[in-house]
Scaffold this motif. Structure first.
Motif, PDB file in Angstrom:
ATOM      1  N   HIS A   1       0.847  -1.185   0.000  1.00  0.00           N
ATOM      2  CA  HIS A   1       0.000   0.000   0.000  1.00  0.00           C
ATOM      3  C   HIS A   1       0.890   1.245   0.000  1.00  0.00           C
ATOM      4  CE1 HIS A   1      -3.654  -2.360   0.731  1.00  0.00           C
ATOM      5  NE2 HIS A   1      -2.921  -3.080   1.555  1.00  0.00           N
ATOM      6  N   PHE A   2       1.188   1.740  -1.177  1.00  0.00           N
ATOM      7  CA  PHE A   2       2.097   2.872  -1.312  1.00  0.00           C
ATOM      8  C   PHE A   2       1.546   4.139  -0.662  1.00  0.00           C
ATOM      9  CE2 PHE A   2       4.202   0.040  -4.072  1.00  0.00           C
ATOM     10  CZ  PHE A   2       5.451   0.553  -4.403  1.00  0.00           C
ATOM     11  N   ASP A   3       0.227   4.209  -0.501  1.00  0.00           N
ATOM     12  CA  ASP A   3      -0.374   5.390   0.116  1.00  0.00           C
ATOM     13  C   ASP A   3      -0.443   5.290   1.635  1.00  0.00           C
ATOM     14  OD1 ASP A   3      -2.194   3.299  -0.128  1.00  0.00           O
ATOM     15  OD2 ASP A   3      -3.927   4.636  -0.156  1.00  0.00           O
ATOM     16  N   GLN A   4      -0.150   4.118   2.188  1.00  0.00           N
ATOM     17  CA  GLN A   4      -0.222   3.917   3.634  1.00  0.00           C
ATOM     18  C   GLN A   4       1.133   3.578   4.249  1.00  0.00           C
ATOM     19  OE1 GLN A   4      -3.295   1.015   4.545  1.00  0.00           O
ATOM     20  NE2 GLN A   4      -4.562   1.733   2.843  1.00  0.00           N
ATOM     21  N   GLU A   5       2.054   3.096   3.452  1.00  0.00           N
ATOM     22  CA  GLU A   5       3.366   2.691   3.941  1.00  0.00           C
ATOM     23  C   GLU A   5       4.439   3.654   3.428  1.00  0.00           C
ATOM     24  OE1 GLU A   5       3.812  -1.904   3.995  1.00  0.00           O
ATOM     25  OE2 GLU A   5       2.500  -1.473   2.302  1.00  0.00           O
ATOM     26  N   THR A   6       5.355   4.031   4.318  1.00  0.00           N
ATOM     27  CA  THR A   6       6.485   4.845   3.896  1.00  0.00           C
ATOM     28  C   THR A   6       7.455   3.986   3.081  1.00  0.00           C
ATOM     29  OG1 THR A   6       7.803   4.331   5.845  1.00  0.00           O
ATOM     30  CG2 THR A   6       6.294   6.231   5.991  1.00  0.00           C
ATOM     31  N   ALA A   7       8.428   4.635   2.460  1.00  0.00           N
ATOM     32  CA  ALA A   7       9.427   3.896   1.684  1.00  0.00           C
ATOM     33  C   ALA A   7      10.144   2.869   2.555  1.00  0.00           C
ATOM     34  CB  ALA A   7      10.425   4.867   1.057  1.00  0.00           C
ATOM     35  N   GLN A   8      10.467   3.247   3.805  1.00  0.00           N
ATOM     36  CA  GLN A   8      11.139   2.308   4.698  1.00  0.00           C
ATOM     37  C   GLN A   8      10.233   1.127   5.036  1.00  0.00           C
ATOM     38  OE1 GLN A   8      14.580   2.240   6.373  1.00  0.00           O
ATOM     39  NE2 GLN A   8      13.562   0.288   5.974  1.00  0.00           N
TER      40      GLN A   8
ATOM     41  N   GLU B   1       5.204  14.480  -4.938  1.00  0.00           N
ATOM     42  CA  GLU B   1       4.361  13.661  -5.809  1.00  0.00           C
ATOM     43  C   GLU B   1       3.446  12.774  -4.962  1.00  0.00           C
ATOM     44  OE1 GLU B   1       3.957  13.739  -8.960  1.00  0.00           O
ATOM     45  OE2 GLU B   1       5.740  14.723  -9.804  1.00  0.00           O
ATOM     46  N   LYS B   2       2.300  12.409  -5.517  1.00  0.00           N
ATOM     47  CA  LYS B   2       1.363  11.536  -4.822  1.00  0.00           C
ATOM     48  C   LYS B   2       1.921  10.112  -4.762  1.00  0.00           C
ATOM     49  CE  LYS B   2      -2.819  14.090  -6.093  1.00  0.00           C
ATOM     50  NZ  LYS B   2      -4.127  14.018  -6.774  1.00  0.00           N
ATOM     51  N   PRO B   3       1.561   9.359  -3.712  1.00  0.00           N
ATOM     52  CA  PRO B   3       2.019   7.966  -3.608  1.00  0.00           C
ATOM     53  C   PRO B   3       1.698   7.164  -4.871  1.00  0.00           C
ATOM     54  CG  PRO B   3       1.016   8.640  -1.560  1.00  0.00           C
ATOM     55  CD  PRO B   3       0.771   9.758  -2.526  1.00  0.00           C
ATOM     56  N   GLY B   4       2.682   6.382  -5.321  1.00  0.00           N
ATOM     57  CA  GLY B   4       2.516   5.568  -6.517  1.00  0.00           C
ATOM     58  C   GLY B   4       2.993   6.247  -7.784  1.00  0.00           C
ATOM     59  N   ALA B   5       3.282   7.549  -7.705  1.00  0.00           N
ATOM     60  CA  ALA B   5       3.731   8.290  -8.888  1.00  0.00           C
ATOM     61  C   ALA B   5       5.243   8.173  -9.064  1.00  0.00           C
ATOM     62  CB  ALA B   5       3.333   9.755  -8.776  1.00  0.00           C
ATOM     63  N   ILE B   6       5.692   8.276 -10.296  1.00  0.00           N
ATOM     64  CA  ILE B   6       7.115   8.226 -10.607  1.00  0.00           C
ATOM     65  C   ILE B   6       7.741   9.590 -10.300  1.00  0.00           C
ATOM     66  CG2 ILE B   6       8.810   7.955 -12.463  1.00  0.00           C
ATOM     67  CD1 ILE B   6       6.740   6.043 -13.784  1.00  0.00           C
ATOM     68  N   THR B   7       8.811   9.578  -9.527  1.00  0.00           N
ATOM     69  CA  THR B   7       9.487  10.829  -9.163  1.00  0.00           C
ATOM     70  C   THR B   7      10.785  11.037  -9.931  1.00  0.00           C
ATOM     71  OG1 THR B   7      10.664   9.745  -7.336  1.00  0.00           O
ATOM     72  CG2 THR B   7       8.505  10.732  -6.849  1.00  0.00           C
TER      73      THR B   7
ATOM     74  N   ALA C   1       4.148   6.831   1.009  1.00  0.00           N
ATOM     75  CA  ALA C   1       3.422   7.634   1.991  1.00  0.00           C
ATOM     76  C   ALA C   1       4.327   8.669   2.665  1.00  0.00           C
ATOM     77  CB  ALA C   1       2.806   6.715   3.044  1.00  0.00           C
ATOM     78  N   ASP C   2       3.704   9.731   3.174  1.00  0.00           N
ATOM     79  CA  ASP C   2       4.383  10.773   3.954  1.00  0.00           C
ATOM     80  C   ASP C   2       5.517  11.458   3.197  1.00  0.00           C
ATOM     81  OD1 ASP C   2       2.662  10.245   6.025  1.00  0.00           O
ATOM     82  OD2 ASP C   2       4.072   8.938   7.097  1.00  0.00           O
ATOM     83  N   GLY C   3       5.381  11.571   1.878  1.00  0.00           N
ATOM     84  CA  GLY C   3       6.380  12.277   1.090  1.00  0.00           C
ATOM     85  C   GLY C   3       7.676  11.518   0.886  1.00  0.00           C
ATOM     86  N   SER C   4       7.708  10.239   1.258  1.00  0.00           N
ATOM     87  CA  SER C   4       8.915   9.425   1.080  1.00  0.00           C
ATOM     88  C   SER C   4       8.959   8.854  -0.330  1.00  0.00           C
ATOM     89  CB  SER C   4       8.961   8.296   2.105  1.00  0.00           C
ATOM     90  OG  SER C   4       7.859   7.409   1.936  1.00  0.00           O
ATOM     91  N   GLN C   5      10.098   8.367  -0.732  1.00  0.00           N
ATOM     92  CA  GLN C   5      10.226   7.739  -2.042  1.00  0.00           C
ATOM     93  C   GLN C   5      11.265   6.637  -1.989  1.00  0.00           C
ATOM     94  OE1 GLN C   5      11.811  10.311  -5.159  1.00  0.00           O
ATOM     95  NE2 GLN C   5      12.695  11.694  -3.647  1.00  0.00           N
ATOM     96  N   LEU C   6      11.165   5.728  -2.922  1.00  0.00           N
ATOM     97  CA  LEU C   6      12.087   4.604  -2.982  1.00  0.00           C
ATOM     98  C   LEU C   6      12.569   4.370  -4.404  1.00  0.00           C
ATOM     99  CD1 LEU C   6      10.275   2.141  -4.308  1.00  0.00           C
ATOM    100  CD2 LEU C   6       9.418   1.935  -1.976  1.00  0.00           C
ATOM    101  N   ALA C   7      13.718   3.734  -4.517  1.00  0.00           N
ATOM    102  CA  ALA C   7      14.250   3.310  -5.807  1.00  0.00           C
ATOM    103  C   ALA C   7      13.910   1.840  -5.997  1.00  0.00           C
ATOM    104  CB  ALA C   7      15.758   3.508  -5.857  1.00  0.00           C
ATOM    105  N   VAL C   8      13.314   1.520  -7.133  1.00  0.00           N
ATOM    106  CA  VAL C   8      12.992   0.125  -7.450  1.00  0.00           C
ATOM    107  C   VAL C   8      14.213  -0.504  -8.111  1.00  0.00           C
ATOM    108  CG1 VAL C   8      11.443  -1.420  -8.683  1.00  0.00           C
ATOM    109  CG2 VAL C   8      10.575   0.736  -7.763  1.00  0.00           C
TER     110      VAL C   8
ATOM    111  N   GLY D   1       6.022  11.833 -12.894  1.00  0.00           N
ATOM    112  CA  GLY D   1       4.709  12.381 -12.582  1.00  0.00           C
ATOM    113  C   GLY D   1       3.571  11.437 -12.887  1.00  0.00           C
ATOM    114  N   GLU D   2       3.843  10.400 -13.653  1.00  0.00           N
ATOM    115  CA  GLU D   2       2.806   9.427 -14.017  1.00  0.00           C
ATOM    116  C   GLU D   2       2.493   8.533 -12.825  1.00  0.00           C
ATOM    117  OE1 GLU D   2       2.423   5.558 -17.025  1.00  0.00           O
ATOM    118  OE2 GLU D   2       3.754   7.218 -17.544  1.00  0.00           O
ATOM    119  N   ALA D   3       1.222   8.193 -12.663  1.00  0.00           N
ATOM    120  CA  ALA D   3       0.796   7.279 -11.599  1.00  0.00           C
ATOM    121  C   ALA D   3       1.106   5.849 -12.031  1.00  0.00           C
ATOM    122  CB  ALA D   3      -0.679   7.445 -11.306  1.00  0.00           C
ATOM    123  N   TRP D   4       2.208   5.312 -11.540  1.00  0.00           N
ATOM    124  CA  TRP D   4       2.653   3.963 -11.943  1.00  0.00           C
ATOM    125  C   TRP D   4       1.957   2.885 -11.131  1.00  0.00           C
ATOM    126  CZ3 TRP D   4       7.079   0.812  -9.827  1.00  0.00           C
ATOM    127  CH2 TRP D   4       7.393  -0.279 -10.655  1.00  0.00           C
TER     128      TRP D   4
END
Length: 323
Positions: free
Chosen positions: A215-222, A260-266, A278-285, A312-315
């Protein structure tokens, strides 16, 4: 005189301990008990457990009861009357009559630091909860799940690169000394169990399908990193992308925040893809597995199915469609 043992286990975690007991002159493994062969893969061909494969290579008798209680195999174990019953992730509850059949008791190597994480998925929960260490506990077996007195334990660090697979390998090796160096002490009366503190008990029930959902909108990158590593490779975590299930193998949380919104490509390049959580965090896949495809590095994905992706796209699909 060698201590006689009936060994009971099923997955790879149990194999190093079985091999050590079977090749140590201090012990005499009379029989190995494991789960029946199970259908495996798309063709549903029967596959032996890792413990059965190891036992056969060692030339040890193998018993495979569908249910141990009241079985012919249980009768055989009772007839052996071993000094010890040693279990490691066997996968079935043992009846009291069987627990009492061993001269010095039935002991179990459980992959957690008891009383934390009783149950069937202790390694998964330790990683998913962000624990920095776990371990293996040697305990007396009782009728209640993982509730017996603890005889000894060994701690094993969890690194940022560990997942369930690597931790099971480490814990399987850690269990070897824990078992082989304590059985003689138990038999001699030099090692006594310590009751578990009930107020400190936590549980780790088997992983559900719902728990595999990210759940990218509920879980932080960590938290997503812990979630992914805590399920791979036994129960790969996934999310919906372009209407298909995308399994995640390895990600890295990033320090930089995003709007960017959760799930979007940064961020996107030929070899990198960053996604908002979530919470403005981001991760590298780093590694993933698209539906119907093999596991691949992110560069291979971006060179193929991911060519069209843009910043910016919702991935990742968020909300009900992601359930």
């Amino acid at each position: 005189m060698a201590l006689s043992i009936v060994f009971m286990g099923t997955p790879q975690f149990a194999v190093p301990t079985l091999e050590a007991l079977a090749t140590d002159e201090r012990f005499d493994v009379k029989a190995v008990v494991t789960q029946p062969d199970r259908p495996f893969g798309r063709k549903h061909q029967l596959k032996a457990s890792p413990v059965k494969e190891a036992a056969e290579k060692l030339g040890l008798p193998v018993l495979q009861p569908e249910k141990i209680s009241g079985s012919d195999e249980m009768t055989q174990i009772l007839a052996i009357a071993p000094d010890f019953i040693v279990t490691a992730a066997f996968g079935q509850f043992l009846p009291t009559k069987l627990l009492e059949a061993a001269k010095y008791g039935a002991v179990n190597a459980h992959a957690s630091l008891l009383p934390k994480y009783r149950g069937g998925a202790p390694v998964h929960y330790a990683i998913m909860n962000g624990d920095q260490e776990t371990g293996v506990s040697l305990m007396y077996m009782v009728k209640k799940m993982d509730a017996g007195d603890v005889l000894d334990l060994v701690k094993v660090p969890i690194t940022e690169d560990d997942n369930v697979g690597t931790m099971f390998d480490k814990l399987g090796q850690a269990a070897v000394g824990l078992v082989t160096e304590n059985l003689e002490k138990i038999a001699a009366g030099d090692l006594k169990g310590t009751p578990q503190v009930e107020d400190e008990v936590t549980f780790s029930p088997n992983i559900s399908r719902e728990q595999q959902q990210l759940h990218f909108d509920q879980e932080t990158a960590q938290q997503l990193d812990w979630h992914i590593r805590g399920l791979y490779p036994t129960h790969p975590a996934h999310a919906q992308s372009d209407g298909q299930s995308m399994k995640f193998v390895k990600v890295t949380p990033l320090a930089e925040k995003t709007t960017e919104k959760p799930g979007a490509i940064t961020f996107k390049s030929k070899k990198a893809l960053h996604v908002a959580a979530a919470d403005g965090s981001q991760l590298a896949v780093l590694r993933l597995q698209p539906a119907g495809k093999a596991v691949m590095d992110i560069a291979a994905y971006l060179n193929g199915a991911g060519q069209h992706l843009a910043v910016g796209e919702a991935w990742i699909t968020i909300g009900e469609a992601n359930a």
